[in-house]
Design a protein around this motif. Structure first.
Motif, PDB file in Angstrom:
ATOM      1  N   VAL A 187     -19.700  41.527 -55.800  1.00  0.00           N
ATOM      2  CA  VAL A 187     -18.600  40.624 -56.140  1.00  0.00           C
ATOM      3  C   VAL A 187     -17.915  41.099 -57.424  1.00  0.00           C
ATOM      4  O   VAL A 187     -18.449  41.902 -58.188  1.00  0.00           O
ATOM      5  CB  VAL A 187     -19.106  39.174 -56.321  1.00  0.00           C
TER       6      VAL A 187
ATOM      7  N   LEU B   3     -15.602  36.678 -60.583  1.00  0.00           N
ATOM      8  CA  LEU B   3     -16.333  35.694 -59.780  1.00  0.00           C
ATOM      9  C   LEU B   3     -17.704  35.416 -60.388  1.00  0.00           C
ATOM     10  O   LEU B   3     -18.189  34.272 -60.366  1.00  0.00           O
ATOM     11  CB  LEU B   3     -16.482  36.184 -58.337  1.00  0.00           C
ATOM     12  N   LYS B   4     -18.336  36.452 -60.930  1.00  0.00           N
ATOM     13  CA  LYS B   4     -19.624  36.254 -61.594  1.00  0.00           C
ATOM     14  C   LYS B   4     -19.481  35.351 -62.819  1.00  0.00           C
ATOM     15  O   LYS B   4     -20.376  34.557 -63.124  1.00  0.00           O
ATOM     16  CB  LYS B   4     -20.209  37.604 -62.016  1.00  0.00           C
TER      17      LYS B   4
ATOM     18  N   ARG C 276     -17.115  32.984 -63.174  1.00  0.00           N
ATOM     19  CA  ARG C 276     -16.802  31.623 -62.697  1.00  0.00           C
ATOM     20  C   ARG C 276     -18.022  30.940 -62.098  1.00  0.00           C
ATOM     21  O   ARG C 276     -18.205  29.737 -62.258  1.00  0.00           O
ATOM     22  CB  ARG C 276     -15.692  31.690 -61.653  1.00  0.00           C
ATOM     23  N   PHE C 277     -18.829  31.695 -61.385  1.00  0.00           N
ATOM     24  CA  PHE C 277     -19.997  31.125 -60.696  1.00  0.00           C
ATOM     25  C   PHE C 277     -21.236  31.950 -61.044  1.00  0.00           C
ATOM     26  O   PHE C 277     -21.758  32.699 -60.202  1.00  0.00           O
ATOM     27  CB  PHE C 277     -19.774  31.114 -59.184  1.00  0.00           C
ATOM     28  N   PRO C 278     -21.739  31.839 -62.267  1.00  0.00           N
ATOM     29  CA  PRO C 278     -22.831  32.722 -62.727  1.00  0.00           C
ATOM     30  C   PRO C 278     -24.129  32.607 -61.936  1.00  0.00           C
ATOM     31  O   PRO C 278     -24.914  33.558 -61.902  1.00  0.00           O
ATOM     32  CB  PRO C 278     -23.024  32.296 -64.187  1.00  0.00           C
TER      33      PRO C 278
ATOM     34  N   THR D   9     -24.206  31.279 -58.583  1.00  0.00           N
ATOM     35  CA  THR D   9     -23.993  31.177 -57.132  1.00  0.00           C
ATOM     36  C   THR D   9     -22.908  32.124 -56.622  1.00  0.00           C
ATOM     37  O   THR D   9     -22.299  31.873 -55.581  1.00  0.00           O
ATOM     38  CB  THR D   9     -23.608  29.734 -56.754  1.00  0.00           C
ATOM     39  N   TYR D  10     -22.666  33.220 -57.333  1.00  0.00           N
ATOM     40  CA  TYR D  10     -21.531  34.061 -56.956  1.00  0.00           C
ATOM     41  C   TYR D  10     -21.675  34.710 -55.576  1.00  0.00           C
ATOM     42  O   TYR D  10     -20.690  34.852 -54.841  1.00  0.00           O
ATOM     43  CB  TYR D  10     -21.243  35.126 -58.020  1.00  0.00           C
TER      44      TYR D  10
ATOM     45  N   GLN E 285     -20.799  31.983 -53.067  1.00  0.00           N
ATOM     46  CA  GLN E 285     -19.359  31.713 -53.082  1.00  0.00           C
ATOM     47  C   GLN E 285     -18.605  32.775 -52.284  1.00  0.00           C
ATOM     48  O   GLN E 285     -17.696  32.456 -51.508  1.00  0.00           O
ATOM     49  CB  GLN E 285     -18.846  31.678 -54.527  1.00  0.00           C
ATOM     50  N   TYR E 286     -18.980  34.014 -52.466  1.00  0.00           N
ATOM     51  CA  TYR E 286     -18.273  35.104 -51.796  1.00  0.00           C
ATOM     52  C   TYR E 286     -18.617  35.170 -50.302  1.00  0.00           C
ATOM     53  O   TYR E 286     -17.732  35.391 -49.459  1.00  0.00           O
ATOM     54  CB  TYR E 286     -18.610  36.439 -52.459  1.00  0.00           C
TER      55      TYR E 286
ATOM     56  N   ASN F 240     -27.679  32.290 -51.989  1.00  0.00           N
ATOM     57  CA  ASN F 240     -27.141  33.102 -53.082  1.00  0.00           C
ATOM     58  C   ASN F 240     -27.884  34.438 -53.137  1.00  0.00           C
ATOM     59  O   ASN F 240     -28.542  34.779 -54.113  1.00  0.00           O
ATOM     60  CB  ASN F 240     -27.267  32.364 -54.417  1.00  0.00           C
TER      61      ASN F 240
END
Length: 302
Positions: free
Chosen positions: A101, A105-106, A108-110, A112-113, A116-117, A165
Motif C-alpha cells: 500500500v 494509506l499507512k 491514514r490507517f496505521p 488496518t491499511y 482498507q486496501y 489486515n
C-alpha cells in the motif's frame, strides 16, 4: 524431530507450530504409521518423522486445501504463478512481491491499511468463490487475506469471513514452499470423516502412533464451539480402549484456562502420563495471554 521447522501454509486456528519442538520430544523415537484424527492446518505432522502419514479432519474444506496443495507440490512454480495471477487480477496487495500500500494509506490507517486496501478485492473474490465453491485457488486466497486466516461458512454454505489486515507475504510464500517440499517426499493420505470412523478402519500394529489435538472444551475459540462434554467423554473412552490394545497415543488439551477447569480431562489424565507444555494459549476472540495450563498426555513413557 525434523531438523528444519515447517509452518503450515494454512495458518489454521489452534496451530501447534510454536509448541511442536516441545511435543515431538515427547513422541515415540520411532514412528511407523503416524495418525492424526484432528489434523487441522497440519503444523503437527509437518514436525514429525514417520514412515507413513494418515491424516484426517471432519472439515471438508480444510482437507480439500491440504489435497490441493499436495497435488501442486511437484510443480511449486506453477501454483505460485496461478495464485499471483489471481492476486494481480483482483488487485490485492502482495508484499511477497513488494506490491504493497501507499505511504499515505499507512499514515491514514496505521493499524488496518491492508484491510482498507484489500477489502474491495476480497469481497469480489468471496462472491466469485461462493458462486460455485469449487475454485480452491480462490478459497486458499480467501484464507490468506481473510480475518485471522480462518475458514467460516454460513448456514447456506457460503464463505462469509470479512477481510483481514493481512496479505500474501514472505511468511506465506515460505510456508507454502516448505509444505510442498515436505509432502512431495512422503507417503501421505488425507481423510475427511468423523474421527471415530477414521480410527475404526485401521488395525493397529507395532510402531503406530496417534497424536490427537481435538477441540478444547474450555476454550472460547470458534473452532472449539462444536465440542461438548459428551464429545469429550466419548473421545477419552475411545482412548482408554486403544490403550488396552497397546496402541500408543498422545493428546493435547487445556486443563485450566481463564478461571475454568476441564475436570473431565483432568480426572481422566491421572491414569496416564501428564506433561505440562510451556505455552501462552491465545484464543480466537481474545489475543491477550491468559493464565492457562496446557498439557500433553501420553499412554507411554517417552
Amino acid at each position: 524431530m525434523l531438523e528444519k521447522r515447517i509452518r503450515s501454509p494454512l495458518f489454521y486456528v489452534g496451530d501447534k507450530y510454536k509448541l511442536m519442538p516441545q511435543l515431538v520430544e515427547l513422541f515415540p523415537s520411532k514412528i511407523g504409521r503416524y495418525f492424526e484424527p484432528f489434523v487441522g492446518g497440519g503444523s503437527s505432522f509437518l514436525a514429525v518423522q514417520a514412515e507413513q502419514y494418515l491424516l484426517n479432519d471432519i472439515d471438508k474444506y480444510i482437507i480439500k486445501l491440504h489435497r490441493f496443495i499436495t497435488k501442486a507440490a511437484p510443480d511449486p512454480d506453477l501454483l505460485f504463478s496461478q495464485l499471483f495471477d489471481i492476486i494481480y487480477r483482483y488487485n490485492f496487495t502482495v508484499s511477497a512481491l513488494d506490491k504493497t500500500v501507499s505511504h499515505s494509506l499507512k499514515i491514514r490507517f496505521p493499524k488496518t491499511y491492508f484491510a482498507q486496501y484489500n477489502k474491495k478485492a476480497f469481497l469480489r473474490l468471496r462472491k466469485d468463490f461462493n458462486a460455485d465453491k469449487t475454485n480452491l485457488h480462490y478459497l486458499y486466497l480467501l484464507l490468506i487475506y481473510g480475518f485471522n486466516h480462518f475458514l467460516r461458512f454460513n448456514s447456506d454454505g457460503d464463505f462469509n469471513l470479512p477481510v483481514g489486515n493481512v496479505d500474501f507475504n514472505k511468511n506465506v510464500q515460505n510456508a507454502l514452499i516448505g509444505y510442498m517440499a515436505f509432502v512431495k517426499e512422503r507417503d501421505i493420505t488425507f481423510y475427511n470423516t468423523d474421527y471415530r470412523k477414521f480410527l475404526a478402519q485401521f488395525t493397529f500394529k507395532k510402531n503406530d502412533f496417534i497424536y490427537l489435538d481435538p477441540p478444547y472444551l474450555i476454550s472460547a475459540s470458534e473452532y472449539n464451539r462444536i465440542w461438548s462434554e459428551k464429545n469429550e467423554r466419548e473421545l477419552l473412552n475411545l482412548l482408554d480402549v486403544l490403550h488396552k490394545k497397546s496402541v500408543k497415543f498422545a493428546i493435547s488439551n487445556l486443563i485450566e484456562h481463564k478461571g475454568r477447569t476441564n475436570d473431565i480431562f483432568k480426572a481422566w489424565a491421572k491414569n496416564y502420563h501428564v506433561h505440562v507444555v510451556k505455552s501462552n494459549y491465545i484464543s480466537y476472540h481474545d489475543n491477550t495471554q491468559k493464565n492457562s495450563t496446557e498439557v500433553l498426555v501420553t499412554n507411554y513413557v517417552s
